[in-house]
Motif scaffolding. Structure first.
Motif, PDB file in Angstrom:
ATOM      1  N   ALA A  48       0.826  -1.201   0.000  1.00 59.84           N
ATOM      2  CA  ALA A  48       0.000   0.000   0.000  1.00 59.84           C
ATOM      3  C   ALA A  48       0.867   1.261   0.000  1.00 59.84           C
ATOM      4  CB  ALA A  48      -0.934   0.002   1.196  1.00 59.84           C
ATOM      5  N   CYS A  49       1.959   1.229   0.746  1.00 63.18           N
ATOM      6  CA  CYS A  49       2.856   2.384   0.781  1.00 63.18           C
ATOM      7  C   CYS A  49       3.512   2.606  -0.583  1.00 63.18           C
ATOM      8  CB  CYS A  49       3.917   2.209   1.859  1.00 63.18           C
ATOM      9  SG  CYS A  49       3.302   2.487   3.537  1.00 63.18           S
ATOM     10  N   MET A  50       3.930   1.543  -1.232  1.00 60.87           N
ATOM     11  CA  MET A  50       4.534   1.704  -2.550  1.00 60.87           C
ATOM     12  C   MET A  50       3.525   2.228  -3.560  1.00 60.87           C
ATOM     13  SD  MET A  50       7.751   1.373  -2.807  1.00 60.87           S
ATOM     14  CE  MET A  50       7.738   1.489  -4.606  1.00 60.87           C
ATOM     15  N   THR A  51       2.287   1.764  -3.472  1.00 64.23           N
ATOM     16  CA  THR A  51       1.244   2.255  -4.377  1.00 64.23           C
ATOM     17  C   THR A  51       1.030   3.751  -4.180  1.00 64.23           C
ATOM     18  OG1 THR A  51       0.124   0.112  -4.438  1.00 64.23           O
ATOM     19  CG2 THR A  51      -1.182   2.051  -5.030  1.00 64.23           C
ATOM     20  N   GLY A  52       0.949   4.178  -2.923  1.00 63.24           N
ATOM     21  CA  GLY A  52       0.776   5.595  -2.635  1.00 63.24           C
ATOM     22  C   GLY A  52       1.973   6.424  -3.050  1.00 63.24           C
ATOM     23  N   LEU A  53       3.167   5.893  -2.817  1.00 65.27           N
ATOM     24  CA  LEU A  53       4.384   6.617  -3.177  1.00 65.27           C
ATOM     25  C   LEU A  53       4.460   6.840  -4.683  1.00 65.27           C
ATOM     26  CD1 LEU A  53       7.034   7.633  -1.708  1.00 65.27           C
ATOM     27  CD2 LEU A  53       8.109   5.585  -2.676  1.00 65.27           C
ATOM     28  N   LYS A  54       4.174   5.802  -5.446  1.00 64.42           N
ATOM     29  CA  LYS A  54       4.239   5.926  -6.905  1.00 64.42           C
ATOM     30  C   LYS A  54       3.168   6.865  -7.443  1.00 64.42           C
ATOM     31  CE  LYS A  54       6.468   1.513  -7.951  1.00 64.42           C
ATOM     32  NZ  LYS A  54       6.348   0.194  -8.627  1.00 64.42           N
ATOM     33  N   ALA A  55       2.036   6.940  -6.751  1.00 63.29           N
ATOM     34  CA  ALA A  55       0.945   7.803  -7.208  1.00 63.29           C
ATOM     35  C   ALA A  55       1.349   9.272  -7.205  1.00 63.29           C
ATOM     36  CB  ALA A  55      -0.290   7.597  -6.343  1.00 63.29           C
ATOM     37  N   VAL A  56       2.283   9.651  -6.323  1.00 57.54           N
ATOM     38  CA  VAL A  56       2.754  11.039  -6.293  1.00 57.54           C
ATOM     39  C   VAL A  56       4.174  11.156  -6.857  1.00 57.54           C
ATOM     40  CG1 VAL A  56       1.271  11.596  -4.332  1.00 57.54           C
ATOM     41  CG2 VAL A  56       3.638  10.905  -3.909  1.00 57.54           C
ATOM     42  N   ARG A  57       4.628  10.101  -7.530  1.00 59.79           N
ATOM     43  CA  ARG A  57       5.972  10.035  -8.126  1.00 59.79           C
ATOM     44  C   ARG A  57       7.052  10.161  -7.058  1.00 59.79           C
ATOM     45  NH1 ARG A  57       6.700  14.205 -12.712  1.00 59.79           N
ATOM     46  NH2 ARG A  57       8.392  12.805 -13.329  1.00 59.79           N
ATOM     47  N   LEU A 113      15.368  11.153   4.324  1.00 58.73           N
ATOM     48  CA  LEU A 113      15.252  10.338   5.538  1.00 58.73           C
ATOM     49  C   LEU A 113      13.952   9.557   5.487  1.00 58.73           C
ATOM     50  CD1 LEU A 113      16.141   9.560   8.459  1.00 58.73           C
ATOM     51  CD2 LEU A 113      14.870  11.565   9.262  1.00 58.73           C
ATOM     52  N   GLY A 114      14.033   8.229   5.546  1.00 60.76           N
ATOM     53  CA  GLY A 114      12.858   7.369   5.601  1.00 60.76           C
ATOM     54  C   GLY A 114      12.611   6.896   7.021  1.00 60.76           C
ATOM     55  N   ILE A 115      11.328   6.795   7.402  1.00 60.07           N
ATOM     56  CA  ILE A 115      10.957   6.367   8.760  1.00 60.07           C
ATOM     57  C   ILE A 115       9.976   5.211   8.690  1.00 60.07           C
ATOM     58  CG2 ILE A 115       9.692   7.054  10.832  1.00 60.07           C
ATOM     59  CD1 ILE A 115      10.912   9.797  10.597  1.00 60.07           C
ATOM     60  N   CYS A 116      10.240   4.161   9.467  1.00 63.71           N
ATOM     61  CA  CYS A 116       9.398   2.968   9.581  1.00 63.71           C
ATOM     62  C   CYS A 116       9.183   2.339   8.202  1.00 63.71           C
ATOM     63  CB  CYS A 116       8.098   3.279  10.307  1.00 63.71           C
ATOM     64  SG  CYS A 116       7.262   1.779  10.927  1.00 63.71           S
ATOM     65  N   VAL A 117       7.943   2.237   7.715  1.00 63.69           N
ATOM     66  CA  VAL A 117       7.751   1.663   6.380  1.00 63.69           C
ATOM     67  C   VAL A 117       8.379   2.567   5.322  1.00 63.69           C
ATOM     68  CG1 VAL A 117       6.085   0.694   4.755  1.00 63.69           C
ATOM     69  CG2 VAL A 117       5.644   0.537   7.193  1.00 63.69           C
ATOM     70  N   GLY A 118       8.543   3.852   5.653  1.00 61.94           N
ATOM     71  CA  GLY A 118       9.286   4.749   4.777  1.00 61.94           C
ATOM     72  C   GLY A 118      10.739   4.355   4.647  1.00 61.94           C
ATOM     73  N   MET A 119      11.269   3.628   5.587  1.00 61.25           N
ATOM     74  CA  MET A 119      12.587   3.002   5.447  1.00 61.25           C
ATOM     75  C   MET A 119      12.480   1.719   4.639  1.00 61.25           C
ATOM     76  SD  MET A 119      15.049   1.376   8.412  1.00 61.25           S
ATOM     77  CE  MET A 119      15.869  -0.187   8.077  1.00 61.25           C
ATOM     78  N   GLN A 120      11.497   0.903   4.968  1.00 61.12           N
ATOM     79  CA  GLN A 120      11.398  -0.407   4.330  1.00 61.12           C
ATOM     80  C   GLN A 120      11.256  -0.313   2.812  1.00 61.12           C
ATOM     81  OE1 GLN A 120       8.196  -2.451   6.312  1.00 61.12           O
ATOM     82  NE2 GLN A 120       9.258  -2.514   8.271  1.00 61.12           N
ATOM     83  N   ILE A 121      10.482   0.663   2.324  1.00 63.99           N
ATOM     84  CA  ILE A 121      10.246   0.760   0.883  1.00 63.99           C
ATOM     85  C   ILE A 121      11.477   1.241   0.123  1.00 63.99           C
ATOM     86  CG2 ILE A 121       7.749   1.036   1.051  1.00 63.99           C
ATOM     87  CD1 ILE A 121       8.112   4.028   0.814  1.00 63.99           C
TER      88      ILE A 121
END
Length: 213
Positions: free
Chosen positions: A54-63, A79-87
């Motif tokens: 879901a995070c990757m889908t949202g991230l790609k939606a805003v490029r 800086l990535g945090i939590c799932v923002g690190m994982q992706i």
């Protein structure tokens, strides 16, 4: 002059708590998904809560994946945090579903495997094993940080030949299962824990990052 930090709004993450935490350490923060603003800010913070896919889908939606890649190509901090690190890793596997990540680092995000039937998520305060080369953890090497997650990176796969600089990898363990707690790799940094929920230690970590922008 305050450093300008964009907190990327792509539909996932603790946006308001992250915004307040950055403001607390003196950053000029804007929450937005605007491509140009995210690309040109002094720093970009990528939050993340929930499922990898879901995070990757949202991230790609805003490029957001393109923004991250372009910033790093120009040596601009992220800086990535939590799932923002994982992706930021190559792929994630959740409930048998494999999803491609941003592939800034090789490796797989997988379910934690604690011993003796300990439950997941791993939730609560934990110490971390900080390497000597750290910048993020300056002055807070012995502190505890707040984790909430069921998945993590349990093997560091980046080979020296691929790394432009030698990454500083911070580890921690939960019930005998060892996983990456943070990475510092040139302009790209990330934490599995939530600095915005980690009290004074988390605030100091964010301050260290903002001061380096």
């Amino acid at each position: 002059m305050s450093k300008k930090v964009v907190l990327l709004d792509y539909g996932s993450g603790n946006i308001r708590s992250g915004e307040r935490a950055l403001q607390r350490v003196g950053a000029d923060v804007k929450v937005t998904s605007d491509y140009d603003e995210a690309l040109n800010a002094d720093g970009l913070l990528v939050p993340g809560v929930g499922a990898f896919e879901a995070c990757m889908t949202g991230l790609k939606a805003v490029r957001g994946d393109v923004i991250v890649d372009r910033r790093l190509s120009g040596g601009r901090p992220v800086l990535g945090i939590c799932v923002g690190m994982q992706i930021l890793f190559a792929r994630g596997i959740e409930h048998g579903v494999e999803t491609e990540g941003c592939d800034q680092w090789p490796g797989v995000v997988e379910r934690l495997q604690p011993a003796n039937g300990e439950p997941v998520p791993h939730m609560g305060w934990n110490t971390v094993d900080v390497p000597a080369e750290t910048s993020l953890f300056q002055g807070i090497e012995k502190e505890r940080f707040y984790f909430v997650h069921s998945y993590g990176v349990r093997a560091w796969e980046l080979q020296d030949a691929r790394a432009s600089v030698t990454p500083a990898v911070t580890w921690t363990s939960y019930a005998g299962d060892r996983f990456v707690a943070a990475v510092e790799n040139g302009p790209l940094s990330a934490t599995q824990f939530h600095p915005e929920k980690s009290g004074d230690a988390g605030a100091e970590l964010l301050a260290n990052w903002v001061r380096a922008l």
